[in-house]
Motif scaffolding. Structure first.
Motif, PDB file in Angstrom:
ATOM      1  N   LEU A  97       0.638  -1.055  -0.193  1.00  0.00           N
ATOM      2  CA  LEU A  97       0.035  -0.090  -0.059  1.00  0.00           C
ATOM      3  C   LEU A  97       1.054   1.079  -0.152  1.00  0.00           C
ATOM      4  N   GLY A  98       2.097   1.189   0.298  1.00  0.00           N
ATOM      5  CA  GLY A  98       2.811   2.328   0.523  1.00  0.00           C
ATOM      6  C   GLY A  98       4.443   1.898   0.533  1.00  0.00           C
ATOM      7  N   ALA A  99       5.199   2.714   0.316  1.00  0.00           N
ATOM      8  CA  ALA A  99       6.644   2.528   0.573  1.00  0.00           C
ATOM      9  C   ALA A  99       7.364   3.743   1.253  1.00  0.00           C
ATOM     10  N   ILE A 100       8.596   3.538   1.629  1.00  0.00           N
ATOM     11  CA  ILE A 100       9.590   4.613   1.998  1.00  0.00           C
ATOM     12  C   ILE A 100      10.950   4.488   1.329  1.00  0.00           C
ATOM     13  N   ALA A 101      11.660   5.514   1.110  1.00  0.00           N
ATOM     14  CA  ALA A 101      12.920   5.377   1.097  1.00  0.00           C
ATOM     15  C   ALA A 101      13.748   6.465   1.430  1.00  0.00           C
ATOM     16  N   THR A 102      14.667   6.127   2.457  1.00  0.00           N
ATOM     17  CA  THR A 102      15.405   7.485   2.819  1.00  0.00           C
ATOM     18  C   THR A 102      16.871   7.616   2.641  1.00  0.00           C
ATOM     19  N   LEU A 103      17.227   8.638   2.155  1.00  0.00           N
ATOM     20  CA  LEU A 103      18.405   8.756   1.935  1.00  0.00           C
ATOM     21  C   LEU A 103      19.227   7.682   1.072  1.00  0.00           C
ATOM     22  N   THR A 104      18.484   7.242   0.174  1.00  0.00           N
ATOM     23  CA  THR A 104      18.969   5.960  -0.749  1.00  0.00           C
ATOM     24  C   THR A 104      19.079   6.233  -2.316  1.00  0.00           C
ATOM     25  N   ILE A 105      18.016   7.049  -2.674  1.00  0.00           N
ATOM     26  CA  ILE A 105      17.845   7.100  -4.250  1.00  0.00           C
ATOM     27  C   ILE A 105      19.147   7.479  -4.974  1.00  0.00           C
ATOM     28  N   HIS A 106      20.053   8.335  -4.409  1.00  0.00           N
ATOM     29  CA  HIS A 106      21.312   8.598  -5.048  1.00  0.00           C
ATOM     30  C   HIS A 106      22.342   7.706  -5.164  1.00  0.00           C
ATOM     31  N   HIS A 107      22.053   6.603  -4.511  1.00  0.00           N
ATOM     32  CA  HIS A 107      22.865   5.086  -4.455  1.00  0.00           C
ATOM     33  C   HIS A 107      22.283   4.214  -5.515  1.00  0.00           C
ATOM     34  N   ILE A 118       9.232   0.187  -8.108  1.00  0.00           N
ATOM     35  CA  ILE A 118       8.445   0.642  -6.809  1.00  0.00           C
ATOM     36  C   ILE A 118       7.092   0.721  -7.279  1.00  0.00           C
ATOM     37  N   SER A 119       6.793   1.266  -8.671  1.00  0.00           N
ATOM     38  CA  SER A 119       5.426   1.348  -9.085  1.00  0.00           C
ATOM     39  C   SER A 119       4.969   0.055  -9.332  1.00  0.00           C
ATOM     40  N   ARG A 120       5.808  -0.890  -9.705  1.00  0.00           N
ATOM     41  CA  ARG A 120       5.181  -2.233 -10.089  1.00  0.00           C
ATOM     42  C   ARG A 120       4.737  -2.923  -8.605  1.00  0.00           C
ATOM     43  N   VAL A 121       5.372  -2.842  -7.697  1.00  0.00           N
ATOM     44  CA  VAL A 121       5.001  -3.323  -6.454  1.00  0.00           C
ATOM     45  C   VAL A 121       4.152  -2.793  -5.435  1.00  0.00           C
ATOM     46  N   LEU A 122       3.728  -1.434  -5.901  1.00  0.00           N
ATOM     47  CA  LEU A 122       2.793  -0.616  -5.052  1.00  0.00           C
ATOM     48  C   LEU A 122       1.173  -0.766  -5.827  1.00  0.00           C
ATOM     49  N   LYS A 123       0.244  -1.048  -4.848  1.00  0.00           N
ATOM     50  CA  LYS A 123      -1.070  -0.870  -5.150  1.00  0.00           C
ATOM     51  C   LYS A 123      -1.445   0.200  -5.939  1.00  0.00           C
ATOM     52  N   PHE A 255      11.267  15.933   2.020  1.00  0.00           N
ATOM     53  CA  PHE A 255      10.344  14.556   1.704  1.00  0.00           C
ATOM     54  C   PHE A 255       9.510  15.228   0.319  1.00  0.00           C
ATOM     55  N   ILE A 256       9.503  13.839  -0.474  1.00  0.00           N
ATOM     56  CA  ILE A 256       8.991  13.912  -1.735  1.00  0.00           C
ATOM     57  C   ILE A 256       7.773  12.987  -1.590  1.00  0.00           C
ATOM     58  N   VAL A 257       6.379  13.128  -1.819  1.00  0.00           N
ATOM     59  CA  VAL A 257       5.621  12.054  -1.885  1.00  0.00           C
ATOM     60  C   VAL A 257       4.937  11.755  -3.321  1.00  0.00           C
ATOM     61  N   LEU A 258       5.035  10.615  -3.544  1.00  0.00           N
ATOM     62  CA  LEU A 258       4.685  10.039  -4.838  1.00  0.00           C
ATOM     63  C   LEU A 258       3.412   9.451  -4.820  1.00  0.00           C
ATOM     64  N   GLU A 259       2.692   9.293  -5.743  1.00  0.00           N
ATOM     65  CA  GLU A 259       1.446   8.431  -5.795  1.00  0.00           C
ATOM     66  C   GLU A 259       1.305   7.655  -7.202  1.00  0.00           C
TER      67      GLU A 259
END
Length: 262
Positions: A97-107, A118-123, A255-259
């Motif tokens: 139903l949701g996900a978080i990613a803290t200080l990781t996307i730049h890696h 992420i989109s694939r595994v999200l409802k 914080f960036i919230v994507l839906e």
């Protein structure tokens, strides 16, 4: 970067922990629902995963570094820790139903592929909360004055807001909210700009060793010279003028919230 975090992970938790304020904001922004399952991608040693689990969230941590995962499993044996990368998340479609990613996307090795996963595994209508910094914010860190090459390398690897929005758009994820974070005096998580108000913290080897920029992007000669100048500026009262030159209203992190679309 997995290899680098295998090395950092051996002492990572000596300076890194879940900050209560950041944990609360992650929980609020993800808007959890009862009986929903949630994902922490790039969870590291699981500090925020465990903190959110303690607040009632049914959450699983996914991390490519086996050293980091070993620490997570030892400290939180009752939780579910999975080896995997953002570009290949080992779960079927529409799992979370949701996900978080803290200080990781730049890696991540491939930003758009990670977003697609992420989109694939999200409802449908699932929310993903990213905590990161972006180049314009990092150019406002006074650390640039003392460690210019290190900060330039750090800034170069950070995705811009435009890149994040575009990667989301290509994956069916829309940015629906952003929220600035200004480093607080009582920040408990020892990431890069923890010493914004307390420059003496950077003299602590333990702190520097838990920060990937110091641990993997910095040259020791620059670190030594920067620390020596910082010590001199603090002792002579010059540091305050340096700090003031970098004051800005952009915030230090975001914080960036994507839906996900229906």
């Amino acid at each position: 970067m997995t290899r680098e975090y295998d090395r950092i992970g051996k002492s990572y938790d000596s300076s890194r922990c879940a900050d209560p304020y950041l944990t609360a904001r992650l929980l609020d922004l993800i808007q959890p629902e009862a009986h929903g399952k949630y994902l922490d991608i790039g969870c590291g040693t699981g500090n925020y995963t465990a903190a959110l689990r303690n607040k009632g969230l049914d959450i699983v941590g996914v991390e490519p570094s086996e050293v980091m995962l070993e620490t997570a499993r030892l400290r939180h044996a009752h939780m579910n820790w999975i080896s995997g990368a953002a570009e290949a998340i080992p779960f079927p479609p529409d799992t979370f139903l949701g996900a978080i990613a803290t200080l990781t996307i730049h890696h991540w090795n491939a930003l758009e592929k990670g977003f697609a996963e992420i989109s694939r595994v999200l409802k449908p209508k699932g929310r993903w909360v990213v905590f990161t910094s972006w180049p314009a914010q990092m150019k406002g860190y006074w650390l640039n004055h003392y460690f210019p090459a290190m900060l330039a390398a750090s800034i170069a690897q950070m995705p811009s807001l435009d890149a994040i929005a575009l990667a989301g758009e290509k994956s069916g994820l829309t940015v629906v909210e952003t929220e600035k974070y200004h480093v607080a005096d009582d920040l408990q998580d020892g990431f890069l700009y923890i010493g914004k108000h307390k420059p003496e913290m950077y003299f602590d080897t333990r702190i520097r060793n838990g920060i990937s920029s110091f641990a993997s992007l910095a040259h020791q000669d620059e670190v030594n010279a920067g620390l020596a100048q910082l010590r001199l500026d603090i002792d002579t009262g010059c540091f305050e003028s340096v700090r003031k030159r970098y004051e800005n209203a952009l915030g230090d992190y975001l914080f960036i919230v994507l839906e996900k679309a229906i």
